[in-house]
Write a protein that holds these residues in place. Structure first.
Motif, PDB file in Angstrom:
ATOM      1  N   HIS A  20      36.798  48.022  15.494  1.00 43.57           N
ATOM      2  CA  HIS A  20      35.890  48.965  15.210  1.00 43.57           C
ATOM      3  C   HIS A  20      35.128  49.105  16.290  1.00 43.57           C
ATOM      4  O   HIS A  20      35.077  48.364  17.432  1.00 43.57           O
ATOM      5  CB  HIS A  20      34.828  48.447  13.972  1.00 43.57           C
ATOM      6  CG  HIS A  20      35.547  48.370  12.734  1.00 43.57           C
ATOM      7  ND1 HIS A  20      36.224  47.102  12.257  1.00 43.57           N
ATOM      8  CD2 HIS A  20      35.891  49.146  11.688  1.00 43.57           C
ATOM      9  CE1 HIS A  20      36.717  47.218  10.984  1.00 43.57           C
ATOM     10  NE2 HIS A  20      36.541  48.391  10.599  1.00 43.57           N
ATOM     11  N   PHE A  21      34.393  50.267  16.681  1.00 44.39           N
ATOM     12  CA  PHE A  21      33.524  50.452  17.784  1.00 44.39           C
ATOM     13  C   PHE A  21      32.195  51.339  17.163  1.00 44.39           C
ATOM     14  O   PHE A  21      32.267  51.970  15.982  1.00 44.39           O
ATOM     15  CB  PHE A  21      34.053  51.067  18.750  1.00 44.39           C
ATOM     16  CG  PHE A  21      34.767  52.582  18.261  1.00 44.39           C
ATOM     17  CD1 PHE A  21      35.955  52.721  17.790  1.00 44.39           C
ATOM     18  CD2 PHE A  21      34.024  53.759  18.652  1.00 44.39           C
ATOM     19  CE1 PHE A  21      36.518  53.867  17.498  1.00 44.39           C
ATOM     20  CE2 PHE A  21      34.496  54.780  18.409  1.00 44.39           C
ATOM     21  CZ  PHE A  21      35.728  54.923  17.649  1.00 44.39           C
ATOM     22  N   TRP A  22      31.152  51.271  17.789  1.00 40.43           N
ATOM     23  CA  TRP A  22      29.786  51.930  17.511  1.00 40.43           C
ATOM     24  C   TRP A  22      30.169  53.389  18.012  1.00 40.43           C
ATOM     25  O   TRP A  22      30.587  54.058  18.863  1.00 40.43           O
ATOM     26  CB  TRP A  22      28.641  51.500  18.339  1.00 40.43           C
ATOM     27  CG  TRP A  22      28.381  49.992  17.980  1.00 40.43           C
ATOM     28  CD1 TRP A  22      28.424  48.914  18.625  1.00 40.43           C
ATOM     29  CD2 TRP A  22      27.527  49.627  16.768  1.00 40.43           C
ATOM     30  NE1 TRP A  22      27.896  48.028  18.105  1.00 40.43           N
ATOM     31  CE2 TRP A  22      27.503  48.408  16.728  1.00 40.43           C
ATOM     32  CE3 TRP A  22      27.199  50.413  15.438  1.00 40.43           C
ATOM     33  CZ2 TRP A  22      26.786  47.615  15.844  1.00 40.43           C
ATOM     34  CZ3 TRP A  22      26.648  49.558  14.637  1.00 40.43           C
ATOM     35  CH2 TRP A  22      26.402  48.186  14.633  1.00 40.43           C
ATOM     36  N   ALA A  23      29.601  54.275  16.932  1.00 43.86           N
ATOM     37  CA  ALA A  23      29.607  55.657  17.219  1.00 43.86           C
ATOM     38  C   ALA A  23      28.023  55.929  17.290  1.00 43.86           C
ATOM     39  O   ALA A  23      27.079  55.163  17.286  1.00 43.86           O
ATOM     40  CB  ALA A  23      30.209  56.609  16.093  1.00 43.86           C
ATOM     41  N   GLU A  39      22.449  58.858  24.315  1.00 46.94           N
ATOM     42  CA  GLU A  39      23.273  58.351  23.189  1.00 46.94           C
ATOM     43  C   GLU A  39      24.641  58.499  23.446  1.00 46.94           C
ATOM     44  O   GLU A  39      25.498  57.756  23.205  1.00 46.94           O
ATOM     45  CB  GLU A  39      22.617  58.692  21.979  1.00 46.94           C
ATOM     46  CG  GLU A  39      23.357  58.052  20.683  1.00 46.94           C
ATOM     47  CD  GLU A  39      22.807  56.795  20.473  1.00 46.94           C
ATOM     48  OE1 GLU A  39      22.362  56.224  21.287  1.00 46.94           O
ATOM     49  OE2 GLU A  39      23.349  56.117  19.282  1.00 46.94           O
ATOM     50  N   CYS A  40      25.090  59.878  23.645  1.00 53.15           N
ATOM     51  CA  CYS A  40      26.210  60.512  23.765  1.00 53.15           C
ATOM     52  C   CYS A  40      27.076  59.664  24.741  1.00 53.15           C
ATOM     53  O   CYS A  40      28.238  59.246  24.823  1.00 53.15           O
ATOM     54  CB  CYS A  40      26.225  61.839  24.070  1.00 53.15           C
ATOM     55  SG  CYS A  40      27.788  62.733  24.169  1.00 53.15           S
ATOM     56  N   GLU A  41      26.580  59.685  26.010  1.00 53.54           N
ATOM     57  CA  GLU A  41      26.883  59.007  27.285  1.00 53.54           C
ATOM     58  C   GLU A  41      27.097  57.765  27.081  1.00 53.54           C
ATOM     59  O   GLU A  41      28.402  57.281  27.386  1.00 53.54           O
ATOM     60  CB  GLU A  41      26.176  59.287  28.410  1.00 53.54           C
ATOM     61  CG  GLU A  41      26.649  58.951  30.007  1.00 53.54           C
ATOM     62  CD  GLU A  41      25.749  58.156  30.487  1.00 53.54           C
ATOM     63  OE1 GLU A  41      24.685  58.512  30.820  1.00 53.54           O
ATOM     64  OE2 GLU A  41      26.469  57.218  31.105  1.00 53.54           O
ATOM     65  N   ARG A  42      26.292  57.011  26.438  1.00 51.22           N
ATOM     66  CA  ARG A  42      26.638  55.346  26.428  1.00 51.22           C
ATOM     67  C   ARG A  42      27.672  55.164  25.207  1.00 51.22           C
ATOM     68  O   ARG A  42      28.288  54.129  25.339  1.00 51.22           O
ATOM     69  CB  ARG A  42      25.116  54.885  26.009  1.00 51.22           C
ATOM     70  CG  ARG A  42      24.329  54.952  27.134  1.00 51.22           C
ATOM     71  CD  ARG A  42      22.938  54.221  26.951  1.00 51.22           C
ATOM     72  NE  ARG A  42      21.996  54.617  28.092  1.00 51.22           N
ATOM     73  CZ  ARG A  42      20.641  54.108  28.076  1.00 51.22           C
ATOM     74  NH1 ARG A  42      20.489  53.358  27.087  1.00 51.22           N
ATOM     75  NH2 ARG A  42      20.089  54.408  28.989  1.00 51.22           N
ATOM     76  N   ALA A  43      27.751  56.170  24.247  1.00 53.16           N
ATOM     77  CA  ALA A  43      28.695  55.816  23.255  1.00 53.16           C
ATOM     78  C   ALA A  43      30.167  56.180  23.746  1.00 53.16           C
ATOM     79  O   ALA A  43      31.034  55.504  23.586  1.00 53.16           O
ATOM     80  CB  ALA A  43      28.282  56.916  21.821  1.00 53.16           C
ATOM     81  N   LEU A  44      30.143  57.289  24.454  1.00 59.49           N
ATOM     82  CA  LEU A  44      31.492  57.594  25.092  1.00 59.49           C
ATOM     83  C   LEU A  44      31.945  56.260  26.122  1.00 59.49           C
ATOM     84  O   LEU A  44      33.187  55.861  25.995  1.00 59.49           O
ATOM     85  CB  LEU A  44      31.349  58.795  25.835  1.00 59.49           C
ATOM     86  CG  LEU A  44      31.532  59.997  25.014  1.00 59.49           C
ATOM     87  CD1 LEU A  44      31.139  61.199  25.786  1.00 59.49           C
ATOM     88  CD2 LEU A  44      32.745  59.968  23.989  1.00 59.49           C
TER      89      LEU A  44
END
Ligand code: PLP
Length: 299
Positions: A20-23, A39-44
């Motif tokens: 599992h990973f965080w979205a 948020e987008c950059e860190r999630a990727l």
């Protein structure tokens, strides 16, 4: 069998081989981000780190709900899903989007993926494909993956695969949705009634911490304090600890609205065919019920 630890997933005790990973989810950011871009950059980056850590050659596929539903209707920030697509392409990983809930008009697009300019390799669907008249689910497969079964059989099967009655109901539903412009209706209700109406409720009610969604797919995050974002009831609360949400749900029902309630959230997810006046009726019922939730929230 060992009893699951408190807080463990009720029905997924760790299928072998699944990681599992965080979205992204800015309101309760797992990445301590302050903007959608962060948020987008860190999630990727987190996804890519997870892939590197596990070993890209060990990963067959990444599966996401395009817009996670029961988990809280977290609309992904711009660029996230195209970023995942790009990562999958770079490492030769199949990209699967689950649209069992988000597909067939719910987000105001035929498929939620359309709204984010992304094309997965596999796309799962069910529910809305035939409005649930009879059970039917399916998976759309990219031409490239489908071609691998041109010369050999697909090694799977189900008792009712391709059942003619279920498939006929899907064809009829899709035709009716196109003729009656039901997807357009879902988009318009979201833009002109539900989105503005729910945001207006959030302004007036101290218990509404966040409103998020699109089309006819919306969530309200109920809180004790808008500043701290402390949930109105604790995680997995029951009995007395869950009383504020239970009172809210009971009030909705008294007002003629059947609410979906999950922990400290309620979802506003009406049929794609809802009219503006019906949506306003639902908003009025929510408005009245939220006054009970407000009694537990800081002003
Ligand atoms: C997002 C999502 N994926 C998958 C499923 C399971 O779908 P099915 O029951 O058609 O296998 C559900 C069911 O609620 C769902 O909401």
């Amino acid at each position: 069998m060992r009893a699951p630890a408190r807080g463990a997933w009720a029905s997924d005790t760790g299928a072998a081989g699944v990681v599992h990973f965080w979205a992204p989810f800015l309101y309760r950011s797992p990445f301590h981000a302050e903007t959608e871009e962060q948020e987008c950059e860190r999630a990727l980056r987190h996804l890519e780190d997870t892939i590197a850590f596990e070993g890209p050659q060990t990963i067959a596929a990444i599966i996401l709900e395009t817009v996670p539903g029961t988990a809280g209707i977290m609309v992904p920030p711009p660029g996230y899903l195209t970023g995942v697509r790009e990562i999958c392409d770079r490492y030769g990983i199949v990209f699967i989007l689950d649209e069992v809930m988000a597909g067939f008009g719910r987000t105001g697009h035929w498929f939620a993926a359309d709204g984010f300019d992304v094309v997965p390799d596999l796309l799962t669907f069910a529910k809305g494909v035939n409005s649930g008249y009879v059970p039917l689910g399916g998976v759309a497969i990219s031409a490239e993956i489908a071609a691998t079964f041109d010369q050999r059989p697909y090694p799977g099967g189900l008792t009712y695969s391709g059942h003619p009655l279920a498939c006929a109901s899907a064809v009829a539903t899709i035709n009716a949705m196109a003729e009656e412009r039901i997807v357009e209706n879902a988009a318009e209700i979201g833009e002109t009634v539900l989105g503005p109406g729910l945001r207006e409720l959030a302004e007036r009610h101290p218990s509404v911490g966040d409103v998020r969604g699109m089309g006819v797919f919306w969530a309200l995050d109920l809180v004790r304090d808008k500043e701290t974002r402390e949930p109105l009831v604790p995680y997995n609360a029951s009995g007395e600890a869950n009383a504020p949400m239970a009172a809210f749900a009971a009030a909705c029902k008294r007002n003629g609205l059947w609410p979906f309630v999950n922990m400290n959230r309620t979802h506003a997810v009406p049929p794609c065919t809802i009219t503006p006046s019906e949506a306003k009726e639902g908003l009025a019922a929510l408005d009245a019920a939220l006054t009970l939730a407000d009694e537990h929230a800081a002003r």
